[in-house]
Design an enzyme around this catalytic site. Structure first.
Site, PDB file in Angstrom:
ATOM      1  N   LYS A  56      72.015  13.753  68.472  1.00 34.03           N
ATOM      2  CA  LYS A  56      71.827  13.311  70.021  1.00 34.03           C
ATOM      3  C   LYS A  56      72.284  11.804  70.679  1.00 34.03           C
ATOM      4  O   LYS A  56      71.690  11.150  70.023  1.00 34.03           O
ATOM      5  CB  LYS A  56      70.107  13.398  70.100  1.00 34.03           C
ATOM      6  CG  LYS A  56      69.737  13.426  71.161  1.00 34.03           C
ATOM      7  CD  LYS A  56      67.910  12.725  71.492  1.00 34.03           C
ATOM      8  CE  LYS A  56      67.463  14.168  70.638  1.00 34.03           C
ATOM      9  NZ  LYS A  56      66.211  13.853  71.176  1.00 34.03           N
ATOM     10  N   LYS A 101      61.094  17.371  56.960  1.00 38.45           N
ATOM     11  CA  LYS A 101      61.053  19.009  55.916  1.00 38.45           C
ATOM     12  C   LYS A 101      61.984  19.410  57.203  1.00 38.45           C
ATOM     13  O   LYS A 101      61.919  21.028  57.165  1.00 38.45           O
ATOM     14  CB  LYS A 101      59.724  19.784  56.645  1.00 38.45           C
ATOM     15  CG  LYS A 101      58.620  18.779  55.814  1.00 38.45           C
ATOM     16  CD  LYS A 101      57.220  19.358  56.023  1.00 38.45           C
ATOM     17  CE  LYS A 101      56.712  18.801  55.652  1.00 38.45           C
ATOM     18  NZ  LYS A 101      55.152  18.891  56.153  1.00 38.45           N
ATOM     19  N   GLY A 102      62.479  18.542  58.619  1.00 42.48           N
ATOM     20  CA  GLY A 102      63.403  19.069  59.060  1.00 42.48           C
ATOM     21  C   GLY A 102      64.513  19.844  59.075  1.00 42.48           C
ATOM     22  O   GLY A 102      65.102  20.938  59.850  1.00 42.48           O
ATOM     23  N   GLU A 136      70.645  16.607  57.366  1.00 42.35           N
ATOM     24  CA  GLU A 136      69.917  15.820  58.557  1.00 42.35           C
ATOM     25  C   GLU A 136      69.330  17.173  60.257  1.00 42.35           C
ATOM     26  O   GLU A 136      70.694  18.038  60.062  1.00 42.35           O
ATOM     27  CB  GLU A 136      70.270  14.560  58.968  1.00 42.35           C
ATOM     28  CG  GLU A 136      70.372  13.862  58.264  1.00 42.35           C
ATOM     29  CD  GLU A 136      69.366  13.683  58.517  1.00 42.35           C
ATOM     30  OE1 GLU A 136      67.728  13.846  59.315  1.00 42.35           O
ATOM     31  OE2 GLU A 136      68.488  11.931  58.973  1.00 42.35           O
ATOM     32  N   ASP A 137      68.169  17.363  60.213  1.00 41.37           N
ATOM     33  CA  ASP A 137      68.006  18.392  60.886  1.00 41.37           C
ATOM     34  C   ASP A 137      68.681  17.436  62.926  1.00 41.37           C
ATOM     35  O   ASP A 137      69.499  17.838  63.075  1.00 41.37           O
ATOM     36  CB  ASP A 137      66.613  18.323  61.114  1.00 41.37           C
ATOM     37  CG  ASP A 137      66.441  17.320  61.083  1.00 41.37           C
ATOM     38  OD1 ASP A 137      66.116  15.987  61.360  1.00 41.37           O
ATOM     39  OD2 ASP A 137      64.764  17.754  61.744  1.00 41.37           O
ATOM     40  N   ASP A 166      69.457  11.130  66.021  1.00 35.45           N
ATOM     41  CA  ASP A 166      68.894  10.816  67.090  1.00 35.45           C
ATOM     42  C   ASP A 166      69.426   9.259  67.635  1.00 35.45           C
ATOM     43  O   ASP A 166      70.772   9.086  67.897  1.00 35.45           O
ATOM     44  CB  ASP A 166      67.617  11.498  68.079  1.00 35.45           C
ATOM     45  CG  ASP A 166      66.533  10.418  67.193  1.00 35.45           C
ATOM     46  OD1 ASP A 166      66.664  10.298  66.176  1.00 35.45           O
ATOM     47  OD2 ASP A 166      64.959  11.742  67.380  1.00 35.45           O
ATOM     48  N   PHE A 221      63.232  16.410  74.362  1.00 31.11           N
ATOM     49  CA  PHE A 221      62.449  16.503  73.109  1.00 31.11           C
ATOM     50  C   PHE A 221      62.763  18.035  72.534  1.00 31.11           C
ATOM     51  O   PHE A 221      62.347  18.888  73.308  1.00 31.11           O
ATOM     52  CB  PHE A 221      61.048  15.858  73.348  1.00 31.11           C
ATOM     53  CG  PHE A 221      60.153  16.028  72.302  1.00 31.11           C
ATOM     54  CD1 PHE A 221      60.505  15.081  71.115  1.00 31.11           C
ATOM     55  CD2 PHE A 221      59.598  17.103  71.523  1.00 31.11           C
ATOM     56  CE1 PHE A 221      59.431  15.477  70.040  1.00 31.11           C
ATOM     57  CE2 PHE A 221      58.649  17.154  70.599  1.00 31.11           C
ATOM     58  CZ  PHE A 221      59.065  15.993  69.895  1.00 31.11           C
TER      59      PHE A 221
END
Length: 183
Positions: free
Chosen positions: A135, A47-48, A103-104, A107, A156
């Protein structure tokens, strides 16, 4: 947003900075795909990535089609579990299509690597990734997004689609969640 802001240690990327970064990504994608034979498929990871996808689509100056996929690797915590679960598959035939995974955040790289492998097995013409946030300090798998909005330190993050236990996605900026919230 004052009620939610009390949980945020600091804002890393304002709404304005996100819009500017998204416009830059859209310009790169427009240039790269302007001569594409078929409209590229923007594949939004739910959902991001939904807020980023919505902003990105408004900035693109090419025809695109959209679809959605839902994969999960966090399962409710603050770190990727390493286990990728497919919750919702794409609905269109992707064979011989240029696919841009939206993509959100990239990482650890596990989810993106999994998606690239999965899409190649579906005989796509090409796979690229547009990620709002990169990230690199958190990377465990050697994989890179092709289009990056902003680069973040290894903290975070929540906001603009990024969540902690499904919360904070609706913040109009990206911030660092206070540690006492998730410890």
């Amino acid at each position: 947003m004052e009620n939610l802001k009390k949980d945020i240690e600091k804002v890393l990327f304002s709404h304005e900075e996100i819009v500017v970064a998204t416009k830059r990504v859209a310009e790169q994608i427009t240039e790269d795909y302007k001569d594409s034979e078929k409209d590229p498929v923007l594949l939004c990871t739910l959902k991001g990535a939904l807020p980023f996808m919505a902003e990105l689509m408004k900035q693109l100056d090419i025809h695109v089609v959209t679809d959605f996929i839902d994969v999960a690797s966090y399962h409710g915590g603050t770190e990727s579990t390493g286990s990728i679960i497919l919750r919702k598959d794409v609905t269109m035939d992707l064979e011989n299509r240029d696919v841009i995974v939206v993509e959100d955040i990239v990482d650890t790289g596990r989810t993106l690597k999994h998606l690239i492998t999965y899409l190649k097995e579906r005989n796509v013409k090409s796979v690229a990734c547009a990620s709002l946030v990169d990230k690199p300090e958190a990377r465990l798998i050697d994989v890179q997004a092709d289009y990056i909005g902003v680069i973040s330190p290894n903290e975070f993050l929540v906001g603009y689609g990024l969540d902690y236990e499904e919360r904070y996605r609706n913040l109009p900026y990206i911030g660092v969640l206070k540690e006492e919230i998730y410890k």
